[in-house]
Design an enzyme around this catalytic site. Structure first.
Site, PDB file in Angstrom:
ATOM      1  N   GLY A 222      58.611  23.904  36.578  1.00  0.00           N
ATOM      2  CA  GLY A 222      57.176  23.922  36.281  1.00  0.00           C
ATOM      3  C   GLY A 222      57.007  23.608  34.797  1.00  0.00           C
ATOM      4  N   ALA A 223      56.108  22.663  34.502  1.00  0.00           N
ATOM      5  CA  ALA A 223      56.043  22.117  33.144  1.00  0.00           C
ATOM      6  C   ALA A 223      55.876  23.174  32.039  1.00  0.00           C
ATOM      7  CB  ALA A 223      54.925  21.078  33.088  1.00  0.00           C
TER       8      ALA A 223
ATOM      9  N   ASP B 293      52.533  17.478  35.298  1.00  0.00           N
ATOM     10  CA  ASP B 293      53.704  17.469  34.416  1.00  0.00           C
ATOM     11  C   ASP B 293      53.444  16.657  33.158  1.00  0.00           C
ATOM     12  OD1 ASP B 293      54.900  17.986  37.272  1.00  0.00           O
ATOM     13  OD2 ASP B 293      56.263  18.787  35.756  1.00  0.00           O
TER      14      ASP B 293
HETATM   15  O1  MRU Z   1      60.068  19.923  39.843  1.00  0.00           O
HETATM   16  P1  MRU Z   1      59.183  21.078  39.460  1.00  0.00           P
HETATM   17  O2  MRU Z   1      59.245  22.211  40.419  1.00  0.00           O
HETATM   18  O3  MRU Z   1      59.393  21.492  38.026  1.00  0.00           O
HETATM   19  O4  MRU Z   1      57.711  20.460  39.558  1.00  0.00           O
HETATM   20  C1  MRU Z   1      56.610  21.260  39.236  1.00  0.00           C
HETATM   21  C2  MRU Z   1      55.313  20.546  39.381  1.00  0.00           C
HETATM   22  O5  MRU Z   1      55.249  19.401  39.738  1.00  0.00           O
HETATM   23  C3  MRU Z   1      54.099  21.296  38.951  1.00  0.00           C
HETATM   24  O6  MRU Z   1      52.988  20.907  39.708  1.00  0.00           O
HETATM   25  C4  MRU Z   1      53.815  20.984  37.480  1.00  0.00           C
HETATM   26  O7  MRU Z   1      54.951  21.197  36.704  1.00  0.00           O
HETATM   27  C5  MRU Z   1      52.704  21.807  36.960  1.00  0.00           C
HETATM   28  S1  MRU Z   1      53.172  23.489  36.768  1.00  0.00           S
HETATM   29  C6  MRU Z   1      51.880  24.362  36.156  1.00  0.00           C
END
Ligand code: MRU
Length: 362
Positions: free
Chosen positions: A53-54, A240
């Site tokens: 998650g970003a 992201d």
């Molecule tokens: O691959 P991940 O699980 O890190 O992907 C996460 C996402 O795509 C989320 O939607 C994004 O990071 C936003 S988190 C607030």
């Protein structure tokens, strides 16, 4: 937010000063906390997706820098740890943002003062993340309330996990949902399973369940039908990376939900903090899209009949796999960005305007 009724954050600093994260690769089946004792642990936590998650990736990286400064606070060490952390996951811009914040502040300090300052800075970024997410929740609440006033409940569709597990706490896409729950609105969430890693099925469903929010898990391809049947009021996802012009890079499959929402005349919102906006990037196709391991597609993880966590293969041996982790949703398909500075149209002008605002929540 809560785990078995007890308040937690996705990254915690204990009273003894230990930095620990929830290992999200084991959820929802096992709740295991992992200590980050050195910068290498933070790198590993991001690379192996104990944290993901970003926003959470960014904050974890900041603690990685702080841990490195404890051992060697030289410029060379600062540069080395930042480039190793930056290489862990390429798509989420919050990683580069957090490392930029740390580097900018630490470079001006003397070496002996850097270790203490770095820890304070990292804790500041973690606290700011929580404050930002509460502000995103407050900004999104009127949208949900307007629907609730009309029909007595709100059905939200979300993709991947942009919940508290993807941030330090509260989440981005989930922040308006938690705010609506707190305001006494009746909310229900359609949770996309989010292949290949199933962040919806294993993380979003788990965190909403822990919070007592009504939700229903659906396969990724079900959303379009539910929209046609009038069972979805709006879509809220995270991001992201958002370009200077408002295009959004988010978990693979997001774009198809935006297309389906547009075809059905439904609002499509992206909840994202300012730290997810990359003003350097005009063309979304220039965003580096992470190519993930084929194993995420060829195998699935879950409990077997004896309750043992296992991975099983679902494809023929040797099947060729292409596994891009993220896709691009053009700004024209986005109703608005829900930011800590309020609801804004996904346009370069409105994005530039929020960077003129002084409040940075840190
Ligand atoms: O691959 P991940 O699980 O890190 O992907 C996460 C996402 O795509 C989320 O939607 C994004 O990071 C936003 S988190 C607030």
């Amino acid at each position: 937010m809560r785990i078995e009724g007890i308040s937690h954050a996705a990254l915690e600093v204990t009273e003894a000063g230990v930095v620990r994260v929830l290992d999200q690769t084991l959820l929802p089946h096992q709740v295991v906390w992992r200590e980050l004792a050195a910068a290498r642990d933070a790198e590993n936590a991001i690379r192996e997706m104990w944290v993901r998650g970003a926003p959470l990736i960014g904050v974890t990286a900041a603690f990685g820098v702080a841990l490195a400064m404890r051992v060697d606070a030289s410029d060379a060490s600062l540069q080395a740890v930042c480039s190793r952390l930056l290489a862990t996951r390429p798509t989420a811009v919050n990683l580069a943002w957090a490392l930029g914040q740390m580097t900018q502040a630490l470079r001006t300090l003397s070496e002996p003062s850097r270790a203490v300052a770095a820890l304070t800075l990292a804790k500041g970024l973690a606290a700011a993340d929580v404050a930002v997410n509460h502000a995103i929740g407050a900004a999104g609440l009127p949208v949900l309330k307007a629907i609730h006033d009309r029909k007595g409940r709100v059905d939200i569709l979300t993709h991947c996990n942009a919940g508290w597990l993807a941030t330090v706490d509260r989440g981005t896409a989930t922040a308006p949902i938690y705010a609506a729950r707190d305001a006494g609105l009746q909310v229900h969430v359609w949770v996309d399973e989010t292949r290949p890693r199933n962040q919806g099925a294993s993380l979003t469903a788990w965190e909403l369940g822990q919070e007592g929010i009504a939700h229903t898990l659906i396969v990724d391809n079900a959303g379009g039908l539910l929209m046609q049947q009038g069972k979805v009021d709006l879509v809220i996802v995270g991001a992201d990376r958002v370009t200077a012009g408002g295009d959004v890079c988010n978990k693979i499959g997001t774009y198809l939900k935006a297309l389906a929402a547009r075809d059905n005349g439904l609002p499509f919102y992206v909840a994202a903090p300012r730290s997810s906006i990359d003003r350097e990037i005009q063309d979304a196709l220039c965003i580096p899209i992470e190519e993930r391991s084929p194993r995420e597609v060829t195998h699935v993880q879950g409990l077997d009949a004896d309750g043992i966590l296992r991975q099983v293969q679902v494809t023929p041996h040797g099947t060729r796999v292409h596994n891009p982790g993220f896709d691009l949703t053009p700004a024209r398909l986005i109703t608005a960005l829900i930011t800590e500075h309020g609801l804004i149209p996904a346009t370069s002008k409105h994005i530039e305007d929020i960077f003129k605002e002084a409040h940075n929540y840190a």
